[in-house]
Design a protein around this motif. Sequence first.
Motif, mmCIF file in Angstrom:
data_model
loop_
_atom_site.group_PDB
_atom_site.id
_atom_site.type_symbol
_atom_site.label_atom_id
_atom_site.label_comp_id
_atom_site.label_asym_id
_atom_site.label_seq_id
_atom_site.Cartn_x
_atom_site.Cartn_y
_atom_site.Cartn_z
ATOM 1 N N LEU A 188 0.891 11.959 -5.882
ATOM 2 C CA LEU A 188 -0.353 12.179 -5.152
ATOM 3 C C LEU A 188 -0.373 11.318 -3.896
ATOM 4 O O LEU A 188 -0.514 10.097 -3.969
ATOM 5 C CB LEU A 188 -1.565 11.824 -6.018
ATOM 6 C CG LEU A 188 -1.754 12.586 -7.329
ATOM 7 C CD1 LEU A 188 -3.070 12.172 -7.988
ATOM 8 C CD2 LEU A 188 -1.732 14.085 -7.101
ATOM 9 N N GLY A 189 -0.201 11.933 -2.730
ATOM 10 C CA GLY A 189 -0.329 11.231 -1.462
ATOM 11 C C GLY A 189 0.732 10.166 -1.222
ATOM 12 O O GLY A 189 1.682 10.009 -1.976
ATOM 13 N N GLY A 190 0.532 9.444 -0.115
ATOM 14 C CA GLY A 190 1.447 8.363 0.239
ATOM 15 C C GLY A 190 1.895 8.453 1.682
ATOM 16 O O GLY A 190 1.477 9.338 2.442
ATOM 17 N N ASP A 191 2.767 7.522 2.064
ATOM 18 C CA ASP A 191 3.285 7.465 3.426
ATOM 19 C C ASP A 191 4.787 7.736 3.415
ATOM 20 O O ASP A 191 5.306 8.329 2.463
ATOM 21 C CB ASP A 191 2.946 6.120 4.075
ATOM 22 C CG ASP A 191 3.447 4.931 3.253
ATOM 23 O OD1 ASP A 191 4.364 5.110 2.421
ATOM 24 O OD2 ASP A 191 2.925 3.810 3.443
ATOM 25 N N ALA A 192 5.478 7.293 4.460
ATOM 26 C CA ALA A 192 6.908 7.581 4.579
ATOM 27 C C ALA A 192 7.723 6.963 3.450
ATOM 28 O O ALA A 192 8.795 7.479 3.096
ATOM 29 C CB ALA A 192 7.418 7.086 5.938
ATOM 30 N N ARG A 193 7.234 5.881 2.865
ATOM 31 C CA ARG A 193 7.937 5.282 1.731
ATOM 32 C C ARG A 193 8.027 6.259 0.557
ATOM 33 O O ARG A 193 9.040 6.349 -0.144
ATOM 34 C CB ARG A 193 7.235 3.997 1.280
ATOM 35 C CG ARG A 193 7.412 2.824 2.190
ATOM 36 C CD ARG A 193 6.542 1.657 1.802
ATOM 37 N NE ARG A 193 5.143 1.894 2.125
ATOM 38 C CZ ARG A 193 4.180 0.991 2.031
ATOM 39 N NH1 ARG A 193 4.471 -0.220 1.593
ATOM 40 N NH2 ARG A 193 2.938 1.275 2.366
#
Length: 299
Positions: free
Chosen positions: A10-15
């Motif tokens: 669920l979601g997140g950034d480039a990591r």
Amino acid sequence: MLTGVQIVFLGGDARQIEVIRKCSEMDATVSVVGFDNLKQKLQGVTREHLTAELLAAADVLVLPVVGCDDNGVIHTQFSNEPLKLQDEHMASLRKGCKVYTGMAKPYLRSLCAHHEIKLVELLDRDEVAISNSIPTAEGALVMAIQNTDFTIHGSDCMVLGLGRTGFTMAKSLQGLGAKVKVGVRAEKDIARAEVMGWEPFLTRDLEDHVSNIDLIFNTIPTMIVTAQILSKMPLSTVIIDLASAPGGCDFRYAEKRGIKALLAPGLPGIVAPKTAGLIIAGSLVQLISDEFKTRGDGE
């Protein structure tokens, strides 16, 4: 391998992209929510909407590094649609499902406890936190260079806290030729700092050590750089607060006095998302593998 394991992100950034890729490579069945604006193709990954039905099929639920805020809102860098984790979602998770995140706020901890869902905070684990401290320190050095008109070499630097990030930060500054003071909260850490060649002091005596400091790097997540402390330091001092928000500095008073104070949480995801993602991915995959191997042995 993670063959047969159903993982929902669920979601997140480039990591999180690196973590998703690693899980897919390990043959997990991977579904992602909150990545509708991501242009690159994620091989073997299905994009979904957040529904109770999707979560009901999950063996593992993975949230971003900062799981969600205190209202359940999940950071979604790759989507314009709001993503919110609610009680009904947690209720749909089946028994034995685990929730993984970097660090959890009270809202997420409370939800998991209420529904008896196991919550794993990856940044509490040494193999993640120690490795993660390297891109954190590198990012902090970049910020220091960008916000000063002097070299780190030969400057008077202070690191507050000698945990995993503080230790790496002090070592990095020392490697660049800075004069390093370290504020520690326990007497036992004084000898450790001295062995490393740093000048230690107890944080309760902080105001006695800031009169000639060029750079302060704070890693302590409680208010430590107070207005009283700020009033004792030079106006030219630059403070880089690496503690989780809201940090440990009185930013209002720093601005009023004209001292540059910068809150810099989440630096690994900003300066080195690939490396930070691979660090998290390695730990997550190992934990999931161990969990399902144990289940299989039990059967």
